[in-house]
Design a protein around this motif. Structure first.
Motif, PDB file in Angstrom:
ATOM      1  N   LEU A 192       0.841  -1.202   0.000  1.00  0.00           N
ATOM      2  CA  LEU A 192       0.000   0.000   0.000  1.00  0.00           C
ATOM      3  C   LEU A 192       0.878   1.254   0.000  1.00  0.00           C
ATOM      4  O   LEU A 192       0.627   2.202  -0.734  1.00  0.00           O
ATOM      5  CB  LEU A 192      -0.930   0.012   1.209  1.00  0.00           C
ATOM      6  N   LYS A 193       1.932   1.222   0.828  1.00  0.00           N
ATOM      7  CA  LYS A 193       2.787   2.408   0.914  1.00  0.00           C
ATOM      8  C   LYS A 193       3.587   2.619  -0.365  1.00  0.00           C
ATOM      9  O   LYS A 193       3.781   3.740  -0.799  1.00  0.00           O
ATOM     10  CB  LYS A 193       3.763   2.263   2.085  1.00  0.00           C
ATOM     11  N   SER A 194       4.048   1.531  -0.934  1.00  0.00           N
ATOM     12  CA  SER A 194       4.976   1.673  -2.049  1.00  0.00           C
ATOM     13  C   SER A 194       4.270   1.799  -3.399  1.00  0.00           C
ATOM     14  O   SER A 194       4.663   2.595  -4.238  1.00  0.00           O
ATOM     15  CB  SER A 194       5.927   0.479  -2.043  1.00  0.00           C
ATOM     16  N   ILE A 195       3.228   0.973  -3.605  1.00  0.00           N
ATOM     17  CA  ILE A 195       2.608   0.984  -4.939  1.00  0.00           C
ATOM     18  C   ILE A 195       1.098   1.262  -4.889  1.00  0.00           C
ATOM     19  O   ILE A 195       0.450   1.376  -5.920  1.00  0.00           O
ATOM     20  CB  ILE A 195       2.891  -0.334  -5.706  1.00  0.00           C
ATOM     21  N   GLY A 196       0.525   1.312  -3.669  1.00  0.00           N
ATOM     22  CA  GLY A 196      -0.839   1.815  -3.548  1.00  0.00           C
ATOM     23  C   GLY A 196      -1.929   0.764  -3.484  1.00  0.00           C
ATOM     24  O   GLY A 196      -3.087   1.078  -3.231  1.00  0.00           O
ATOM     25  N   ASP A 197      -1.606  -0.515  -3.715  1.00  0.00           N
ATOM     26  CA  ASP A 197      -2.602  -1.572  -3.549  1.00  0.00           C
ATOM     27  C   ASP A 197      -1.926  -2.769  -2.906  1.00  0.00           C
ATOM     28  O   ASP A 197      -0.757  -3.033  -3.183  1.00  0.00           O
ATOM     29  CB  ASP A 197      -3.177  -2.006  -4.908  1.00  0.00           C
ATOM     30  N   GLY A 198      -2.685  -3.490  -2.106  1.00  0.00           N
ATOM     31  CA  GLY A 198      -2.094  -4.643  -1.433  1.00  0.00           C
ATOM     32  C   GLY A 198      -2.358  -5.952  -2.146  1.00  0.00           C
ATOM     33  O   GLY A 198      -1.933  -7.008  -1.696  1.00  0.00           O
ATOM     34  N   ALA A 199      -3.055  -5.882  -3.256  1.00  0.00           N
ATOM     35  CA  ALA A 199      -3.435  -7.121  -3.934  1.00  0.00           C
ATOM     36  C   ALA A 199      -2.447  -7.460  -5.034  1.00  0.00           C
ATOM     37  O   ALA A 199      -1.695  -6.606  -5.497  1.00  0.00           O
ATOM     38  CB  ALA A 199      -4.832  -6.963  -4.523  1.00  0.00           C
TER      39      ALA A 199
ATOM     40  N   ASN B 154      -1.206   3.264  -7.563  1.00  0.00           N
ATOM     41  CA  ASN B 154      -2.408   3.706  -6.872  1.00  0.00           C
ATOM     42  C   ASN B 154      -2.130   4.587  -5.660  1.00  0.00           C
ATOM     43  O   ASN B 154      -2.984   4.786  -4.807  1.00  0.00           O
ATOM     44  CB  ASN B 154      -3.222   2.473  -6.462  1.00  0.00           C
ATOM     45  N   THR B 155      -0.915   5.110  -5.608  1.00  0.00           N
ATOM     46  CA  THR B 155      -0.530   6.014  -4.517  1.00  0.00           C
ATOM     47  C   THR B 155      -1.107   7.400  -4.807  1.00  0.00           C
ATOM     48  O   THR B 155      -1.481   7.671  -5.960  1.00  0.00           O
ATOM     49  CB  THR B 155       1.001   6.130  -4.459  1.00  0.00           C
ATOM     50  N   PRO B 156      -1.126   8.279  -3.813  1.00  0.00           N
ATOM     51  CA  PRO B 156      -1.675   9.619  -4.068  1.00  0.00           C
ATOM     52  C   PRO B 156      -0.976  10.327  -5.229  1.00  0.00           C
ATOM     53  O   PRO B 156      -1.610  11.038  -5.999  1.00  0.00           O
ATOM     54  CB  PRO B 156      -1.438  10.359  -2.743  1.00  0.00           C
ATOM     55  N   THR B 157       0.329  10.133  -5.386  1.00  0.00           N
ATOM     56  CA  THR B 157       1.034  10.824  -6.479  1.00  0.00           C
ATOM     57  C   THR B 157       0.958  10.069  -7.802  1.00  0.00           C
ATOM     58  O   THR B 157       1.383  10.589  -8.838  1.00  0.00           O
ATOM     59  CB  THR B 157       2.539  10.970  -6.141  1.00  0.00           C
ATOM     60  N   GLY B 158       0.472   8.838  -7.759  1.00  0.00           N
ATOM     61  CA  GLY B 158       0.449   8.026  -8.981  1.00  0.00           C
ATOM     62  C   GLY B 158       1.795   7.373  -9.272  1.00  0.00           C
ATOM     63  O   GLY B 158       1.949   6.644 -10.242  1.00  0.00           O
TER      64      GLY B 158
END
Ligand SMILES: Nc1nc2c(c(=O)[nH]1)N[C@H]1C(S)=C(S)[C@@H](COP(=O)(O)OP(=O)(O)OC[C@H]3O[C@@H](n4cnc5c(=O)[nH]c(N)nc54)[C@H](O)[C@@H]3O)O[C@H]1N2
Ligand SMILES: Nc1nc2c(c(=O)[nH]1)N[C@H]1C(S)=C(S)[C@@H](COP(=O)(O)OP(=O)(O)OC[C@H]3O[C@@H](n4cnc5c(=O)[nH]c(N)nc54)[C@H](O)[C@@H]3O)O[C@H]1N2
Ligand code: SF4
Ligand code: FES
Ligand SMILES: [Mo]
Length: 907
Positions: free
Chosen positions: A364-371, A768-772
């Motif tokens: 989640l922190k690095s790429i924005g999704d945990g799946a 999927n992070t805030p910055t994309g």
């Protein structure tokens, strides 16, 4: 592939260019006979029944051996062809034991009926097979092989080799006397692991399954229900056959993902627990220390009263709930809604916290999704696969079939595991680091990648936050992890580290499967950060066949978080602190906005710790068995005993129901409708096959009723599809999905609109992070907080085996599975065993500073010296008496894989 026009019997049809002609003809409604062909196998051309005439070719040709070409003109049916087929079939039948008992599908028999050869007077050839002696092999726990019914079509052998990648079967002898052998001759002694692919693909009933052989009668089967396997997160599609109200067989569903008909031994044979006499059938209330039967009314009234009293007296945050990765999305959605709106707290979590919590936190922190970022088929087609801390063949057996098929075509496999796993046999390279040294190993690999400039600069510049500046920070940090230093920390030879780095980084496409060995550590989040760093600097994510795919564990562990069973997130991974979202959800749920707490709740192990300290007073557990699965069980036990009120909703009595004040009998997966989400984000239907036993009820209905009794009724959902519709309204990633859309195929989220086809590969345009953009997290190796000491000189690792599932409540109630294996053991390295003076089969006591257990010794060099391994499925030897509840600070996961222990030989 391109569609081309061909003619069959004068009719123009569209067929796929290059595809198998027989298959394409059948898809277009030309029912050409054929026994040795199966669309999942390479053609054999043995039975000749699929003969056709092709314009421009002489004579008759086996259509299963031809590829479709533009403009082909084919005769599929004429008198000559049909007579030839009948003749060939007649000959085949003469060598065949044609008795049929109605317990299996028989393609040969169907053809006999079609060509009138069921009547002896229509046959030209005399039966010869009855005169040959054949030995039936019934030594396997799951199947019987009867050579007198075998037509030597090779389908079973190819099923085993080409589909499951197991290579167990072969042919013995020649001509009429030939037969199939498993291993060196005896099925039960071979490496056959009971997946039953050969049963499913045998066209004649030469290989049939054993369970229910006496009772099943295909004519009496009243229902065939398509649903999803209840065990692991692969999400295999199965068809349950129901006779006299009971499940009597489970087949793999052909032609749909994720499994295309393939199953593992649990999916095919693991349904027996549903009809176990030990199922809970009545609510139970504790009176004078004993659990006694009660009515639903009594049980629910008591629960409503007690929980309301506790809430009144100690506040909403004194209550908590464990959701269930075994239950459907609909069950879990209703459960989290109950915890949030009726209890009024965010204290909701479940076994994901013991599982991939750290993986998800890092991702989640690095790429924005945990799946997982890819689709299951990519496991076959990627050029390189790293499997780290994941015993994929035993724990995700059908994903592993894709991997093995890829290996056969040249995929490079890198296994990283301190313990041997069966995948090592398929691997290009096996790195065997000491337990808990993955950060160092991966930093070492990243350093090697940078040193050789195998870095994807343009990816870093365009898709990583901070671009080259961030990269330079990582470069600086990993500088000290030279191959030699890394070898010193991990024990992996420097050359192997270099080789693995080169193989991964220089592959055109590469994926990573990361499992419990990486996640269940106090350094779990950092382990996965270091993995992601490697993936990002090589740009191996955001395209097909490139990415990170943690094979998810439970059948619905993905779905339960997707639908909001998370202490800090609402459905669709929206933080509890998001005011806008809470307002929207409050409106959909029809509750006052103020009722929805904005404080993140406690996680699984924290809930137990808070119960221990008297802060959590009431706990509602739906479908979890923490008294085996939680770390540091002696502590968990004390904590559960301190609770004022514990409700357990399960399908069996468990080690946890022993501490419950009320036990509620729930439905199993076979008794309910709904959906699961599998490892590749595929939302899949679950369908009711049989009724609940006794007074047991569907999980969501129990919770729904309880909400009403606690004065906060939910809408009157008429069925699970309506619950899903509400869920879709508050969960953007699945907003476009409904039960109706899932009839034929699963859909992979994100699927934002009803027209959207679903998403097979994530991050193709943006992260999927805030910055994309993705983020690098350089992390240092640190020594484990628990280390071997003179008093506790061994490090104990724990994990899974193919035949059993978690706390054993389901798998150990299937005789078919327990016939394979059913007892606890510890694996000890031969050198350690000789130092201890212990032999395989002898008993030992294993003790950590937290607890103790006794088990049997199994000596094998599968583990490193000084390290031990135990499967944790067995209540007779509870591994979690030994583990600790010291948590990874970022994800709150417990380190199940590292416990310092001593071993005493019992005389
Ligand atoms: N048959 C079966 N299948 C299952 C389950 C089951 O109980 N039985 N459970 C399901 C669930 S919920 C889950 S989460 C998955 C889990 O599936 P896996 O991820 O395969 O889980 P484990 O078998 O616990 O551990 C995997 C590997 O991690 C290795 N390991 C231990 N420590 C380390 C380390 O420090 N570094 C590295 N690199 N590796 C290490 C272990 O030796 C082991 O081989 O399986 C799912 N599938
Ligand atoms: N030592 C050690 N411990 C571990 C692990 C490890 O590797 N080593 N792995 C951890 C991991 S990854 C996980 S996921 C956890 C799993 O931990 P748990 O989730 O506690 O384990 P399960 O045995 O799967 O428990 C599920 C419970 O749900 C019940 N159940 C099944 N179907 C239904 C249903 O439809 N409705 C209801 N109400 N109940 C149902 C089952 O009978 C069972 O009691 O264990 C963790 N513990
Ligand atoms: S691989 Fe998993 S989902 Fe598929 S049959 Fe086996 S246990 Fe079931
Ligand atoms: S199906 Fe073509 S030869 Fe058997
Ligand atoms: Mo798990």
């Amino acid at each position: 592939m391109a569609k081309v026009k061909i003619h069959i019997d004068g009719k123009e049809v569209l067929a796929t260019e290059g595809a198998n002609l027989l298959h394409q003809a059948r898809l277009n409604g030309f029912n050409i006979p054929g026994l040795c062909y199966h669309h999942k196998l390479t053609p054999t051309g043995a039975c000749r029944l699929c003969l056709v005439k092709v314009e421009g070719q002489r004579g008759m040709v086996a259509s299963c051996t031809l590829a479709v070409k533009e403009g082909m003109n084919i005769v599929a049916f004429d008198q000559e062809l049909e007579e030839t087929r009948r003749f060939l079939l007649d000959y085949l039948v003469s060598e065949q034991n044609t008795q049929y008992d109605g317990t299996y599908p028989d393609e040969l028999r169907e053809l006999m009926l079609r060509y009138g050869l069921d009547k002896p007077e229509n046959r030209f050839f005399k039966p010869v097979k009855p005169h040959v002696e054949f030995r039936v092999d019934s030594s396997s726990p799951v199947l019987t092989y009867d050579p007198s019914k075998c037509i030597k079509c090779f389908r079973c052998i190819k099923a085993c080799d080409e589909v499951q990648g197991k290579n167990v079967l072969s042919f013995y002898e020649r001509g009429l006397n030939s037969f199939i052998v498993a291993g060196t001759g005896v099925w039960g002694d071979s490496e056959c692991d009971g997946c039953g692919e050969c049963i499913q693909l045998c066209p004649t009933g030469a290989i049939v399954e054993k369970p229910n052989r006496e009772t099943i009668n295909l004519e009496k089967v009243e229902k065939r229900v398509r649903t999803t396997c209840p065990y692991c997160g692969v999400g295999c599609q199965i068809e349950l056959l129901v006779q006299d109200g009971k499940i009597v067989r489970s087949n793999g569903v052909e032609g749909v993902l994720p499994n295309d008909g393939r199953l593992c031994v649990k999916g095919r044979f693991g349904y027996e627990f549903v009809h176990s006499p030990e199922r809970l059938t009545k609510p139970l209330i504790r009176k004078n220390g004993e659990l006694v039967e009660a009515t639903w009314d009594e049980a629910l009234t008591l629960i409503a009263t007690k929980f309301s009293e506790l809430k009144e007296k100690y506040g909403p945050d004194s209550l908590a709930g464990y959701a269930s990765a075994k239950c459907t999305n609909e069950d879990n959605y209703i459960f989290q809604k109950f915890i949030r709106t009726v209890f009024g707290t965010n204290n909701i979590d479940y076994c994901t916290r013991l599982c991939h919590a750290s993986t998800v936190t890092a991702m989640l922190k690095s790429i924005g999704d945990g799946a997982g970022s890819n689709s299951i088929e990519d496991f076959e087609t990627t050029d390189c696969l790293i499997v780290t801390g994941n015993n994929i063949i035993e724990t995700h057996p059908i994903t592993a079939t894709y991997v093995k098929r890829g290996a056969a075509k040249g995929m490079k496999i890198i296994v990283i595991d301190p313990k041997w796993t069966p995948l090592v046999a398929y691997a290009t390279i096996w790195l065997q680091p000491r337990l808990g040294t993955d950060v160092a190993l991966l930093n070492g690999m990243v350093r090697e990648i940078i040193a050789n400039n195998w870095v994807d600069h343009s990816f870093i510049e365009s898709r990583v936050e901070g671009g080259m500046q961030a990269f330079l920070e990582l470069k600086e940090l990993v500088e000290k992890y030279t191959p030699e230093v890394t070898e010193k920390i991990t024990g992996v030879p420097a050359q192997k580290i270099k080789d693995a780095a080169r193989i991964y980084a220089t592959a055109k496409t590469a994926m990573v499967a990361t499992g419990m060995g990486m996640s269940q550590q106090v350094t779990g989040t950092h382990n996965v950060f270091s993995l992601l760093n490697m993936i990002l600097v090589t740009g191996k994510i955001g395209k097909e066949r490139c990415g990170i795919d943690p094979p998810r564990g439970q059948n619905n562990v993905q779905g339960a978080t997707d639908v909001g069973c998370h202490p800090a997130m609402y459905p669709g991974y929206i933080p509890v602190s998001d005011v806008e979202n809470r307002r929207k959800v409050a409106q959909v749920w029809g509750v006052p906005f103020e009722r929805l707490s904005d404080r993140p709740g406690l996680t699984t192990v924290e809930i137990i710790q808070a119960a221990y300290h008297g802060k959590i007073k009431g706990l509602y557990i739906m479908g979890e068995n923490p008294m085996i699965s939680d770390p540091n069980l002696n502590h968990t036990e004390e904590a559960l005993q301190k609770l004022d009120f514990l409700v357990v909703q399960d399908i069996f009595h468990t080690e946890t129901t022993r501490f419950a004040h009320v036990v509620l009998p729930a439905s199993s997966w076979a008794e309910k409708n709904g959906t699961f989400v599998n490892s590749d984000r595929r939302v899949l239907r679950v369908r009711k096959a049989v009724d609940c036993p006794g007074d047991a009820r569907e999980d969501w209905r129990i919770i729904h009723e309880l909400a009403a009794r606690m004065g906060k009724p939910m809408p009157n959902y008429r069925n699970e599809a309506e619950i899903f519709d509400e869920l879709a309204m508050v969960t953007p990633i699945i907003a476009g999905i409904s039960h109706a859309r899932l009839e034929e195929h699963g859909i992979q989220w994100p699927c934002p609109t009803p027209e959207h086809p679903g998403t097979s590969t994530l991050y193709t345009d943006r992260f999927n992070t805030p910055t994309g953009k993705a983020k690098l997290f350089p992390v240092e190796h640190v020594d484990q907080t628990e280390r071997a000491t003179p008093e506790y000189p061994f490090i104990l690792n724990s994990g899974r085996i193919l035949y059993h599932y978690h706390t054993g409540t389901m798998s150990r109630r299937n005789k078919t599975l327990t016939n394979f294996t059913n007892h606890p053991y510890v694996i000890i390295h031969p050198n350690d065993a000789s130092k201890l003076g212990v032999k395989t089969g002898e008993r030992v006591r294993i003790t950590s500073s937290r607890g103790t257990l006794e088990t049997q010794v199994h000596i094998a060099d599968e583990v490193l010296e000084g390290e031990l391994f135990m499967p944790w499925h067995y209540t007779e030897a509870q591994v979690n008496r030994l583990t600790r509840d010291e948590l990874d600070p970022y994800s709150r996961i417990a380190p199940f894989k590292i416990s310092a222990v001593k071993v005493e030989v019992l005389s």
